[in-house]
Design an enzyme around this catalytic site. Sequence first.
Site, PDB file in Angstrom:
ATOM      1  N   ARG A  69       0.818  -1.224   0.000  1.00 22.71           N
ATOM      2  CA  ARG A  69       0.000   0.000   0.000  1.00 22.71           C
ATOM      3  C   ARG A  69       0.848   1.270   0.000  1.00 22.71           C
ATOM      4  O   ARG A  69       0.367   2.344  -0.365  1.00 22.71           O
ATOM      5  CB  ARG A  69      -1.010  -0.020   1.151  1.00 22.71           C
ATOM      6  N   GLU A 122       2.891  -6.205  13.002  1.00 25.27           N
ATOM      7  CA  GLU A 122       1.854  -6.333  14.024  1.00 25.27           C
ATOM      8  C   GLU A 122       1.241  -7.727  14.044  1.00 25.27           C
ATOM      9  O   GLU A 122       0.821  -8.211  15.075  1.00 25.27           O
ATOM     10  CB  GLU A 122       0.768  -5.270  13.802  1.00 25.27           C
TER      11      GLU A 122
HETATM   12  P1  AMP Z   1       4.444  -2.674  11.517  1.00 28.50           P
HETATM   13  O1  AMP Z   1       5.632  -3.292  10.869  1.00 28.50           O
HETATM   14  O2  AMP Z   1       3.998  -3.442  12.728  1.00 28.50           O
HETATM   15  O3  AMP Z   1       4.621  -1.202  11.785  1.00 28.50           O
HETATM   16  O4  AMP Z   1       3.238  -2.838  10.493  1.00 28.50           O
HETATM   17  C1  AMP Z   1       3.079  -1.957   9.428  1.00 28.50           C
HETATM   18  C2  AMP Z   1       2.742  -2.678   8.153  1.00 28.50           C
HETATM   19  O5  AMP Z   1       1.732  -3.652   8.341  1.00 28.50           O
HETATM   20  C3  AMP Z   1       2.192  -1.687   7.151  1.00 28.50           C
HETATM   21  O6  AMP Z   1       2.755  -2.016   5.869  1.00 28.50           O
HETATM   22  C4  AMP Z   1       0.694  -1.876   7.180  1.00 28.50           C
HETATM   23  O7  AMP Z   1       0.160  -1.879   5.876  1.00 28.50           O
HETATM   24  C5  AMP Z   1       0.468  -3.233   7.850  1.00 28.50           C
HETATM   25  N1  AMP Z   1      -0.408  -3.151   9.036  1.00 28.50           N
HETATM   26  C6  AMP Z   1      -0.058  -3.426  10.311  1.00 28.50           C
HETATM   27  N2  AMP Z   1      -1.102  -3.292  11.152  1.00 28.50           N
HETATM   28  C7  AMP Z   1      -2.146  -2.896  10.390  1.00 28.50           C
HETATM   29  C8  AMP Z   1      -3.514  -2.552  10.674  1.00 28.50           C
HETATM   30  N3  AMP Z   1      -4.007  -2.595  11.924  1.00 28.50           N
HETATM   31  N4  AMP Z   1      -4.311  -2.157   9.649  1.00 28.50           N
HETATM   32  C9  AMP Z   1      -3.804  -2.098   8.381  1.00 28.50           C
HETATM   33  N5  AMP Z   1      -2.530  -2.416   8.055  1.00 28.50           N
HETATM   34  C10 AMP Z   1      -1.699  -2.807   9.032  1.00 28.50           C
END
Ligand code: AMP
Length: 171
Positions: free
Chosen positions: A58, A95
């Site tokens: 995205r 996450e």
């Molecule tokens: P992080 O590495 O934990 O910061 O996760 C960020 C990545 O995971 C981004 O590329 C987001 O598109 C996706 N992502 C993580 N959590 C969510 C969420 N609650 N809603 C949408 N996308 C998420």
Amino acid sequence: MKLKDYIEEIPDFPVKGILFKDISTLLINYQAMNYVKASFLDIIKLYDVDYIAGIDARGFLFSTLLADALGIGSFMIRKEGKLPGEVITKEYSLEYGISKMSIKKNINLKNKNIILVDDLLATGGTLKCAEELINIKDGNVLLSLTVIELTKLNGYKKLNSKVYSLVKYNE
Ligand code: AMP
């Protein structure tokens, strides 16, 4: 512009316990997207930037839009197995799991100033991995931009560069 009105929350996607922030409702609305673009550009104009880096997948929705507006190039940081040819790959946690991302080995980022773009900052694992990949290529990450930030997860603490996000959720 109340950007939260253009973000749909989907419970238990892609796995149970995750409240997924869906930007489909943002993408389909020209005014909302234009607001996001203009807000990002307001921040970027304070920097001397060579390239915009988009994070799979995205992040790409914003990276080429911004690069075009700035008259500069962009490149992709992609999930493992998506980039052809020789790549550098690193593992990271996000996450909802563990993943790997890659960067093309033959792009020249030496001493280039780069701004990273993604849709959302959660734990920061993804952006941290992107920072590391760019550092391996001797590039300099100026800052990261995300549309959304889940502030309770403190993702910004993992990163070496500053993060600017347009919408914050503290839940
Ligand atoms: P992080 O590495 O934990 O910061 O996760 C960020 C990545 O995971 C981004 O590329 C987001 O598109 C996706 N992502 C993580 N959590 C969510 C969420 N609650 N809603 C949408 N996308 C998420």
